[in-house]
Each structure stands twice: as C-alpha cells, then as structure tokens.
Design an enzyme around this catalytic site. Structure first.
Site, PDB file in Angstrom:
ATOM      1  N   MET A   1       0.813  -1.204   0.000  1.00 13.97           N
ATOM      2  CA  MET A   1       0.000   0.000   0.000  1.00 13.97           C
ATOM      3  C   MET A   1       0.854   1.266   0.000  1.00 13.97           C
ATOM      4  SD  MET A   1      -3.013  -1.127   2.656  1.00 13.97           S
ATOM      5  CE  MET A   1      -3.949   0.390   2.424  1.00 13.97           C
ATOM      6  N   HIS A   2       0.200   2.400  -0.210  1.00 15.87           N
ATOM      7  CA  HIS A   2       0.733   3.752   0.040  1.00 15.87           C
ATOM      8  C   HIS A   2       1.751   4.270  -0.975  1.00 15.87           C
ATOM      9  CE1 HIS A   2      -1.210   2.981   3.835  1.00 15.87           C
ATOM     10  NE2 HIS A   2      -0.266   2.168   4.255  1.00 15.87           N
TER      11      HIS A   2
ATOM     12  N   ASP B   1      -2.724  -5.014   0.534  1.00 15.13           N
ATOM     13  CA  ASP B   1      -2.236  -6.329   0.958  1.00 15.13           C
ATOM     14  C   ASP B   1      -2.956  -6.883   2.182  1.00 15.13           C
ATOM     15  OD1 ASP B   1      -1.057  -4.406   2.608  1.00 15.13           O
ATOM     16  OD2 ASP B   1       0.997  -4.950   2.087  1.00 15.13           O
TER      17      ASP B   1
END
Length: 478
Positions: free
Chosen positions: A76-77, A232
């Site tokens: 992520m991110h 995830d």
C-alpha cells in the site's frame, strides 16, 4: 480458473485457483528495493512489469485457457507518478519511505485530514509524498497527470485503465473513508486535483479487461476481467475469510498486525489505529500495527546464539509473566504510540534471568503490544469474537497460548496453506467474474484451537499493567 497477483515489496506472487478454490499452480519473481538516501525506499515500476511477465510466463506453462478473472493485491501507500502519456516520472516512493515526515506532520496538523480520512497522516502514506515532490522536485510535480498505487500501475499495464479500489485508496490520506470517495477538500489541502486520481471501484467489482495483446501472449481467452482487488492486508483478510464484524486475524510476521472486519465506519485516529475500507462493498476494517513481532524474536535469537525454533520449542506449558519485561520497540512503534523515536528495552533483569526467561519475556512483550492494539480497537467499539493466527510466529504454541490468555480470546490455527494476499486477490477475481459475494471468502479449515489458560488470566492482566508502566517510563529515555 482465477488468478491472484500480489505485488509485495520483496517479490510478486501469482496463485492460480479453480472454481472450488483449489490451488492449481503458483509462481514468484523477486524484487529489490533501492535506498539512495537515508530514510528513502524506492522501486522502479518497470521492475514490477518485468516480475509480472515472469510470473505470467511461468503460469502460462500450466495453461491459462480457462482463465476467467484476475485479482490484484499489493503493497500500500506507494506513490507512482505518471505523465499524460502514462510514462513514469520517477521511481515509486514506497510505503516504508520516511522522507516526507515533515510534510506528513504539516498535513496532520490540519484537522480535516483526521476528520475525513479517519486516520493520522503517517509519513508512509501517499499524500505527504506528493507534498514532498512538490517541494523538492517541482519540475516533476508539474508533470504529474495521475498518481497510482503500486498494484494499480500493474492494472494499467494489464488493462490500460487508471483505476484504484477502496481499501488501497483509504491509505492515501485523500479518500473520505466513510463516503468511499475521493475528498475534494483533502486533495485541495495537499495541492492535488481530482483529475489526477484514478477512477474508484470496489475490490470485488470489475475494473477492466485484459488487453488483447497480453491475452494472446500468455494464452488467455479474450475478455478476462480484472477485479478491483485490495491492499495487501485487506486482500489477506479476504484470503482468511475475515469479512464480517467480530472476525479478526493476528499476523505474526516480521511486523505484527491485528486486523478486524467492521460492518460500519468507526474511526478514532488518535489511537493510531488504521481505519480503512475493506475490499468488499459496505464493509470497513481496522488494523493495529506493531513494527516488530517475529523481528523481535529474530533479534533476540541472534544475541542468544540459537534459532527462534530452538528458543521457543522447549518452553513447556504457559507460565505467568515473570519479573523480566521486554518492550519490543526496536525501530519505533505504530499502534497505539505513533512514536518513531521510542526504542526497546529489557527491564527487571536479575541473576535468575536465564535464556528461557528472557525468551518468554520477548514473547510476552510482543503479546502485550498486540493486546495494546486490541484495546485501541476496542476503544473505537470494535469487538473481536473470533481470532485466527497466521504468519511464522503462529507456529509457536506457547506464543499463541500467551496471546489467547492475554486477550481472553481463543486463537484458531488454520490448516497448512497459503491464505495471503495472492489467494485473497484470486477470491476477489471469482467475485468479479461471477457476481458472487462475501460467501466466496469462507474461513479456512481449522487444525487447532488454542484456548486461554483461565488460571493465568489475572497474572497476564497484571503483567500487561507492568508492561504499560514500563512503556510509560522509557518514553523519552530511549
């Protein structure tokens, strides 16, 4: 057949399942991380495509002629910046990159971020990374046409579509997590525009179809759909069947995650609990995250000169926490402290502290950190009725019994198998291709249920109180 692709930090994994969710084949391709400066962490998006080509080529040897859907999971991110021609402008800034800590603090000081996104603005999130680029690389920032999360850049290659889904988008600090839509206010407050954001879908919805060129190249039929997928942890939640309120899993990996599904949106940013959309419509999830779980045990094993298995296998029956306490903050802590500067400690060492006692203290310290996460989730109204344990640390019966006793909740251990992000992504592919719903995300067969030791409940409550006292004492000292 249905395919799940999980784009991790260290590699890309593909799992192929049949209509009964039996795993038919799997393949992996490694990835590396570039760290050009202290605190930086980057990857070249071209490497993701190369890894995907390797995985699909290997799986095509099994035969993909019956493929109906592909699901995506991923780290992520990450900020993947592309221009109007879909060309990548710079390496992707990853989730564990901390260069934007100043920008994150500036955004977090604006109360609309916690109010609308439901979360603290952490340096690892996407929005502060764009603020950093605007400040330090203005010529690149001026050319940004779209910002994509890592797995969504993979989707662009697969389908030609700019699409994100709710669970991953919730970790950008640009999503109104309650409304499940981009927030014009949050975008404007960080110098961004809505047209720079991808289109949003739910994780179980169709986001596009495989490009004809790729279908022909890898032996897929025309019209294979690509599901929205999930970040995830959300995809892992789908993989282990944690999709309804009351269900939760604890992941004892390098870091530790306590993940709980919610039917409603109930944020409390001040607890450092992550409140994100789940990968299914109308559901959310919360996570308490600790930065060192098996990482703490691995650290101690290097000092003790024995493997983690050797350290834990001879501990015998669960004991009450002793005088020796361990605080597992080897690299700071996330939930509930949100403290990058705090460091770990052994406290209460004495002549009687032998290797077994120190090992138990390490396991207890991580256990109490997970209890802190449970208490933080409970403060928002989240209740945990059932708890699955996954990850390498779940192989320690002593550790699982300590967690069950400290939390007062039985811990269920799934049968051996892969229930991670790639499997969850494959399940989301089933939903997108067939129109099925959450019933696809059933819980795995359980091999054992570890019950709390009721006779030690009070001792673990007292041990947690001593742990909290030590936690308060070392803040600012380490």
């Amino acid at each position: 057949m249905y395919l799940g692709l999980d784009l991790g930090t260290s590699g890309l994994k593909g799992i192929l399942i049949d209509a009964d969710q039996k795993v038919l084949a799997e393949a992996t391709a490694p990835l590396t991380v570039s760290r050009p400066h202290e605190g930086w962490s980057e990857q070249a998006p071209a490497d993701w495509i190369g890894a995907a080509e390797k995985v699909l080529a290997e799986l095509s040897g099994f035969g993909l002629g019956q493929l109906r859907g592909i699901g995506l999971s991923g780290q992520m991110h990450g900020a993947t910046l592309i221009d109007e021609s879909d060309d990548v402008l710079r390496p992707c800034i990853l989730w564990n990159d901390t260069r934007s800590h100043v920008e994150a603090a500036e955004l977090d000081a604006n109360p609309i971020f916690r109010r609308l996104s439901g979360n603290i603005v952490f340096p690892g999130f996407t929005a502060p990374k764009l603020c950093w680029v605007a400040r330090h690389e203005p010529e690149i920032f001026a050319r940004v046409a779209k910002v994509l999360l890592p797995k969504d850049y993979l989707r662009l290659w697969l389908t030609g579509e700019h699409v994100a889904e709710m669970s991953d988008a919730a970790g950008t600090s640009w999503l109104d997590v309650g409304r499940r839509d981009w927030s014009e206010e949050l975008l404007k407050a960080s110098g961004m525009r809505r047209d720079q954001m991808p289109r949003l879908v739910e994780g179980s919805e169709v986001s596009g179809q495989i490009r004809a060129e790729l279908a022909e190249r890898f032996g897929m039929p025309a019209g294979v759909v690509v599901a929205g997928g999930g970040g995830d942890n959300a995809a892992s939640g789908i993989g282990v069947g944690v999709v309804k309120a009351g269900q939760a899993f604890v992941s004892l990996g390098t870091s530790g995650v306590l993940f709980a599904a919610n039917d409603g949106y109930q944020p409390d940013a001040a607890t450092a609990v992550h409140t994100f959309c789940h990968a299914l419509p109308g559901t959310w999830h919360q996570m308490g995250v600790i930065l060192a779980a098996t990482d703490a045990l691995n650290w101690f094993s290097r000092i003790a000169g024995a493997s983690p298995k050797d350290l834990t296998s001879g501990l015998g029956a669960l004991q009450a926490p002793g005088k020796t306490r361990f605080l597992p903050y080897l690299g700071g802590e996330r939930t509930p402290l949100n403290d990058a500067a705090i460091r770990g400690a052994f406290i209460g060492l004495e002549h009687a502290t032998d290797r077994a006692a120190a090992t138990r203290a390490v396991l207890e310290g991580v256990t109490f950190a997970i209890r802190d996460c449970r208490d933080a989730l409970a403060a928002t109204g989240t209740q945990i009725d059932s708890l699955l344990a996954v990850g390498g640390g779940s192989k320690s019966a002593y550790w699982c019994q300590a967690i069950a006793t400290a939390l007062g909740t039985p811990v269920s251990l799934p049968v051996a198998g892969d229930f991670g992000g790639a499997f969850g992504a494959a399940r989301l592919a089933v939903m997108a291709a067939t129109g099925a719903g959450a019933e696809v995300a059933s819980q795995p067969v359980i091999s054992a249920v570890i019950e709390p030791v009721s006779a030690l409940s009070a001792a673990f409550d007292e041990g947690h109180a001593r742990y909290r006292a030590a936690q308060a004492a070392i803040r600012g000292l380490t």
